[in-house]
Design a protein around this motif. Structure first.
Motif, PDB file in Angstrom:
ATOM      1  N   THR A 230       0.839  -1.206   0.000  1.00 40.59           N
ATOM      2  CA  THR A 230       0.000   0.000   0.000  1.00 40.59           C
ATOM      3  C   THR A 230       0.871   1.251   0.000  1.00 40.59           C
ATOM      4  O   THR A 230       0.603   2.195  -0.748  1.00 40.59           O
ATOM      5  N   ILE A 231       1.910   1.253   0.814  1.00 34.03           N
ATOM      6  CA  ILE A 231       2.839   2.392   0.865  1.00 34.03           C
ATOM      7  C   ILE A 231       3.476   2.584  -0.513  1.00 34.03           C
ATOM      8  O   ILE A 231       3.583   3.708  -1.011  1.00 34.03           O
ATOM      9  N   GLU A 232       3.868   1.493  -1.130  1.00 36.90           N
ATOM     10  CA  GLU A 232       4.462   1.551  -2.475  1.00 36.90           C
ATOM     11  C   GLU A 232       3.479   2.180  -3.473  1.00 36.90           C
ATOM     12  O   GLU A 232       3.864   3.027  -4.284  1.00 36.90           O
TER      13      GLU A 232
ATOM     14  N   ASP B 154      -1.266  11.525  -4.784  1.00 36.93           N
ATOM     15  CA  ASP B 154      -2.308  12.157  -3.966  1.00 36.93           C
ATOM     16  C   ASP B 154      -3.316  11.083  -3.559  1.00 36.93           C
ATOM     17  O   ASP B 154      -4.430  11.032  -4.075  1.00 36.93           O
ATOM     18  N   THR B 155      -2.889  10.205  -2.662  1.00 29.44           N
ATOM     19  CA  THR B 155      -3.699   9.063  -2.240  1.00 29.44           C
ATOM     20  C   THR B 155      -3.925   9.111  -0.742  1.00 29.44           C
ATOM     21  O   THR B 155      -3.006   9.361   0.023  1.00 29.44           O
ATOM     22  N   LYS B 156      -5.150   8.851  -0.340  1.00 26.26           N
ATOM     23  CA  LYS B 156      -5.492   8.742   1.086  1.00 26.26           C
ATOM     24  C   LYS B 156      -5.527   7.256   1.421  1.00 26.26           C
ATOM     25  O   LYS B 156      -6.177   6.465   0.731  1.00 26.26           O
ATOM     26  N   VAL B 157      -4.827   6.878   2.481  1.00 22.39           N
ATOM     27  CA  VAL B 157      -4.781   5.487   2.921  1.00 22.39           C
ATOM     28  C   VAL B 157      -5.510   5.370   4.251  1.00 22.39           C
ATOM     29  O   VAL B 157      -5.201   6.094   5.197  1.00 22.39           O
ATOM     30  N   PHE B 158      -6.464   4.456   4.305  1.00 22.04           N
ATOM     31  CA  PHE B 158      -7.169   4.152   5.544  1.00 22.04           C
ATOM     32  C   PHE B 158      -6.674   2.799   6.037  1.00 22.04           C
ATOM     33  O   PHE B 158      -6.839   1.789   5.366  1.00 22.04           O
TER      34      PHE B 158
ATOM     35  N   VAL C 201      -6.500  -3.514   0.105  1.00 27.07           N
ATOM     36  CA  VAL C 201      -5.296  -4.344   0.165  1.00 27.07           C
ATOM     37  C   VAL C 201      -5.367  -5.127   1.467  1.00 27.07           C
ATOM     38  O   VAL C 201      -5.636  -4.565   2.527  1.00 27.07           O
ATOM     39  N   ILE C 202      -5.131  -6.432   1.364  1.00 22.77           N
ATOM     40  CA  ILE C 202      -5.267  -7.299   2.532  1.00 22.77           C
ATOM     41  C   ILE C 202      -4.233  -8.415   2.450  1.00 22.77           C
ATOM     42  O   ILE C 202      -3.886  -8.872   1.363  1.00 22.77           O
TER      43      ILE C 202
ATOM     44  N   LYS D 283       7.243   8.438   7.520  1.00 22.47           N
ATOM     45  CA  LYS D 283       8.536   8.518   6.829  1.00 22.47           C
ATOM     46  C   LYS D 283       8.338   8.738   5.326  1.00 22.47           C
ATOM     47  O   LYS D 283       9.058   9.515   4.703  1.00 22.47           O
ATOM     48  N   GLU D 284       7.366   8.075   4.752  1.00 24.53           N
ATOM     49  CA  GLU D 284       7.106   8.170   3.312  1.00 24.53           C
ATOM     50  C   GLU D 284       6.149   9.312   2.959  1.00 24.53           C
ATOM     51  O   GLU D 284       5.754   9.454   1.811  1.00 24.53           O
ATOM     52  N   LYS D 285       5.746  10.087   3.981  1.00 24.93           N
ATOM     53  CA  LYS D 285       4.837  11.227   3.801  1.00 24.93           C
ATOM     54  C   LYS D 285       3.506  10.817   3.151  1.00 24.93           C
ATOM     55  O   LYS D 285       3.004  11.472   2.246  1.00 24.93           O
ATOM     56  N   ILE D 286       2.962   9.719   3.641  1.00 22.13           N
ATOM     57  CA  ILE D 286       1.685   9.196   3.157  1.00 22.13           C
ATOM     58  C   ILE D 286       0.556   9.853   3.941  1.00 22.13           C
ATOM     59  O   ILE D 286       0.629   9.981   5.159  1.00 22.13           O
ATOM     60  N   ASN D 287      -0.491  10.244   3.246  1.00 25.61           N
ATOM     61  CA  ASN D 287      -1.698  10.759   3.881  1.00 25.61           C
ATOM     62  C   ASN D 287      -2.491   9.534   4.362  1.00 25.61           C
ATOM     63  O   ASN D 287      -3.041   8.794   3.549  1.00 25.61           O
TER      64      ASN D 287
END
Length: 138
Positions: free
Chosen positions: A22-24, A30-34, A105-106, A74-78
């Motif tokens: 998911t981080i990759e 411009d992606t939001k990760v829950f 993603v699971i 660290k990866e500046k992920i939202n």
């Protein structure tokens, strides 16, 4: 590519593989990760047996997700962490629908064919019932 990704996480090795992917996928976009941690009755029972107080249980759950937070920062992920109660398949699918996720993603525990036939797997059920694409990490 993906604007909203829901990733199932519980701190296990398999869920960390899902987090890494998911981080990759989200890095530099411009992606939001829950990050969704579903707490069902069996998880609650195990937590109560290991911790006698509610605060201790809450802290242990947060500890499981600490590494995820560190990687995302660290990866500046939202990203946003969601600890939700209920049966994991329903919680993950319901949350993905509510947030209009583009992808789920699971991780996959790697059950053998007999175990899958008898028990079914959360990842397999999510894949079958989700209305968006599902990426299962092995």
């Amino acid at each position: 590519m993906f604007k909203q990704i829901v990733v199932a996480a519980d701190g296990s090795w398999h869920s960390m593989k899902a987090i890494e992917k998911t981080i990759e996928l989200a890095t530099g976009r411009d992606t939001k990760v829950f990050v969704v941690y579903a707490v069902d009755s069996s998880t609650s029972k195990a937590d109560v047996l290991h911790n006698w107080d509610t605060l201790g249980i809450s802290e242990k759950r947060k500890e499981r997700l600490t590494a995820i937070c560190e990687i995302a920062k660290k990866e500046k992920i939202n990203y946003e962490i969601k600890i939700l109660r209920g049966e994991p398949v329903q919680v993950i699918i319901g949350f993905a629908r509510t947030t209009n996720a583009d992808l789920i993603v699971i991780g996959c525990r790697g059950l053998n064919p007999l175990q899958q036939m008898v028990l079914g797997s959360v990842s397999h059920k999510v894949m079958k019932k989700a209305s968006c694409p599902v990426l299962i990490m092995k």
